[in-house]
Design a protein around this motif. Structure first.
Motif, PDB file in Angstrom:
ATOM      1  N   ASP A  92       2.232  50.796  90.550  1.00 20.25           N
ATOM      2  CA  ASP A  92       3.636  50.744  90.939  1.00 20.25           C
ATOM      3  C   ASP A  92       4.570  50.994  89.755  1.00 20.25           C
ATOM      4  O   ASP A  92       5.559  50.286  89.565  1.00 20.25           O
ATOM      5  CB  ASP A  92       3.963  49.395  91.595  1.00 20.25           C
ATOM      6  N   SER A 126       7.585  46.421  93.538  1.00 20.99           N
ATOM      7  CA  SER A 126       6.970  45.094  93.692  1.00 20.99           C
ATOM      8  C   SER A 126       7.704  44.050  92.854  1.00 20.99           C
ATOM      9  O   SER A 126       8.148  44.320  91.737  1.00 20.99           O
ATOM     10  CB  SER A 126       5.500  45.146  93.267  1.00 20.99           C
ATOM     11  N   SER A 165       6.273  41.313  91.743  1.00 16.78           N
ATOM     12  CA  SER A 165       5.340  40.679  90.822  1.00 16.78           C
ATOM     13  C   SER A 165       4.087  41.538  90.723  1.00 16.78           C
ATOM     14  O   SER A 165       3.848  42.428  91.543  1.00 16.78           O
ATOM     15  CB  SER A 165       4.958  39.284  91.320  1.00 16.78           C
ATOM     16  N   ALA A 167       1.149  40.473  91.282  1.00 22.28           N
ATOM     17  CA  ALA A 167       0.331  40.146  92.454  1.00 22.28           C
ATOM     18  C   ALA A 167       0.734  41.009  93.637  1.00 22.28           C
ATOM     19  O   ALA A 167      -0.111  41.480  94.408  1.00 22.28           O
ATOM     20  CB  ALA A 167       0.458  38.656  92.783  1.00 22.28           C
ATOM     21  N   GLU A 168       2.031  41.269  93.781  1.00 21.41           N
ATOM     22  CA  GLU A 168       2.493  42.101  94.880  1.00 21.41           C
ATOM     23  C   GLU A 168       2.079  43.555  94.685  1.00 21.41           C
ATOM     24  O   GLU A 168       1.854  44.278  95.660  1.00 21.41           O
ATOM     25  CB  GLU A 168       4.017  41.997  95.010  1.00 21.41           C
ATOM     26  N   ASP A 190      -0.700  44.613  93.831  1.00 21.41           N
ATOM     27  CA  ASP A 190      -2.045  44.789  94.377  1.00 21.41           C
ATOM     28  C   ASP A 190      -2.065  44.852  95.900  1.00 21.41           C
ATOM     29  O   ASP A 190      -3.113  45.164  96.484  1.00 21.41           O
ATOM     30  CB  ASP A 190      -2.966  43.677  93.866  1.00 21.41           C
ATOM     31  N   ASP A 191      -0.919  44.609  96.550  1.00 23.76           N
ATOM     32  CA  ASP A 191      -0.819  44.865  97.987  1.00 23.76           C
ATOM     33  C   ASP A 191      -0.697  46.357  98.269  1.00 23.76           C
ATOM     34  O   ASP A 191      -0.837  46.789  99.425  1.00 23.76           O
ATOM     35  CB  ASP A 191       0.391  44.136  98.585  1.00 23.76           C
ATOM     36  N   ARG A 219       1.824  48.479  98.304  1.00 17.11           N
ATOM     37  CA  ARG A 219       3.039  49.099  98.859  1.00 17.11           C
ATOM     38  C   ARG A 219       3.875  49.493  97.654  1.00 17.11           C
ATOM     39  O   ARG A 219       4.850  48.828  97.304  1.00 17.11           O
ATOM     40  CB  ARG A 219       3.760  48.140  99.810  1.00 17.11           C
ATOM     41  N   THR A 220       3.489  50.586  97.056  1.00 18.42           N
ATOM     42  CA  THR A 220       3.854  50.906  95.685  1.00 18.42           C
ATOM     43  C   THR A 220       4.484  52.294  95.581  1.00 18.42           C
ATOM     44  O   THR A 220       4.644  53.004  96.571  1.00 18.42           O
ATOM     45  CB  THR A 220       2.593  50.837  94.811  1.00 18.42           C
TER      46      THR A 220
END
Length: 438
Positions: free
Chosen positions: A128, A160, A162, A164-165, A167-168, A170-171
């Protein structure tokens, strides 16, 4: 949904409705890059999007830069020979996603460390970020690897909140770069979302960072002419994303291809997004669908098509690029991935569609299928491409290496495209110079 599946569905849709598909003209590429392979032996290389850097001293030494997703970047000469490979960043932790380079674009004359510098800018979908690579003309002339990573260490995630986000996934997804006076910008889209963000590049101690200037959310659902509501097909939880984008930096206009919807025109006024206008729709626009959970794919109800779609693009709508000619004329090209063609629109006015073309098998190269990204350059590039160059991603490079599916890039002289149309397109090598920012 895969491009091949959508192509089949489009054919079925036309049979049901009786709507004739516009017949594309055929052109042949002159040069192809080596095929890459998305397997362990091939380093999980999957070609996607190209950009061209024009050499200031010898245009025949210009570079083609192509993203390979998880495998990073390749840099090629105009003969298709690989000159440099750049790996994507490794995962920062055991459970984190590695870098994954999706789209690339070039800006010229960015003031970096007190020197005007050409930059290759890349959307790193895995982390991201926007990655920046300085392009060294002296290294090109000397035959050394020309790209160097100059991304600022503190470059933050584009979307994102963070790590951690991130790695979801949605980048950062699609990317288009442009210059305005001494400033440089990138427009970045978000994977699985409708969001598009405008970033201004910054010199941070000789490295490239960025900050947000504006954000635009395109529609995720649509009211059809019959008053019913329609949402494009997508996996559960996903929204209709944008990937292919280009900015007409003379006219300050962004063109954004929303894959299952169509092609948007968005003005840029004082580095802010204006109200978007949908200038063309994919053929599948408005067609009902259901989701097959077992097969994990959308099933389009071709028999229920209400006939609200366009005539020139078959989903996915993909790579967009601008051919510049005098006095605001020229062309907008967009990849119609579902039927392996490229639609050609007027750059001026209401962007009237002039027809389409397909890159088909030639004497030295195979054709182009399932194309994601493309870029066109109007200026002469030496003896190889004296009347300009079109570079297209090829999602099905052949001949295949056994069972290994290959991808790559095709290089086509602009005169081949222009001359293929019944009324030839313009060839203008002088009225616009992509290096004007220098």
């Amino acid at each position: 949904m895969s491009a091949s599946a959508l192509s089949t569905l489009t054919a079925a849709l036309l049979m049901v409705t009786g709507a004739p598909a516009p017949q594309p003209v055929s052109v042949a590429a002159r040069v192809e890059t080596p095929a890459v392979h998305d397997d362990e032996a091939g380093g999980h290389a999957d070609a996607d999007d190209p950009a061209v850097w024009v050499d200031p001293d010898r245009p025949g030494r210009s570079l083609v830069i192509g993203t390979l997703k998880e495998a990073g970047l390749d840099v090629y000469g105009l003969d298709g020979r690989r000159l440099q490979h750049i790996a994507a960043p490794a995962a920062p932790g055991e459970d984190a996603a590695p870098g994954r380079f999706n789209n690339v674009d070039v800006v010229y004359g960015f003031p970096l460390g007190g020197r005007k510098t050409g930059l290759a800018l890349v959307s790193d979908r895995g982390r991201d970020r926007v990655r920046a690579y300085a392009i060294d003309p002296a290294a090109v002339a000397a035959g050394r690897p020309p790209l160097k990573d100059v991304t600022a260490a503190d470059a933050a995630p584009v979307f994102s909140a963070s790590e951690a986000e991130v790695d979801d996934q949605r980048t950062a997804y699609g990317l288009a770069a442009f210059s305005d006076d001494d400033e440089a910008y990138v427009v970045v889209s978000r994977r699985s979302e409708t969001r598009v963000r405008l970033l201004r590049l910054e010199d941070r101690g000789g490295r490239v960072g960025y900050r947000t200037e504006d954000t635009l959310d395109l529609p995720a659902s649509f009211t059809l002419p019959d008053g019913t509501d329609w949402t494009p097909c997508a996996d559960p939880g996903d929204r209709p994303q944008v990937e292919g984008m280009v900015v007409d930096q003379e006219e300050h206009v962004l063109y954004a291809a929303q894959e299952d919807v169509g092609l948007w025109r968005v003005g840029l006024d004082d580095e802010e997004f204006e109200r978007p206008k949908l200038i063309d729709r994919v053929r599948e626009y408005g067609t009902p669908w259901t989701y097959d959970a077992e097969e994990e794919e959308c099933v389009i109800d071709t028999a229920g098509d209400p006939g609200f779609g366009g005539e020139h693009l078959s989903a996915d709508a993909e790579g967009a690029t601008i051919y510049h000619a005098a006095d605001g004329t020229g062309y907008l090209l967009a990849s119609s991935q579902g039927d392996d063609t490229f639609a050609v629109y007027e750059r001026q006015g209401a962007n009237r569609c002039l027809g389409s073309f397909a890159v088909t098998d030639g004497l030295a190269t195979d054709g182009v299928q399932h194309s994601d990204g493309s870029t066109v350059v109007n200026v002469p590039l030496g003896r190889s491409f004296p009347e300009g160059l079109l570079v297209t991603h090829d999602g099905e490079a052949t001949p295949a290496d056994g069972d290994r599916e290959g991808t790559g890039f095709k290089l086509t002289g602009w005169e081949s495209v222009a001359g293929a149309f019944p009324k030839p397109l313009t060839i203008d090598t002088e009225s616009f110079d992509p290096r004007d920012a220098d």
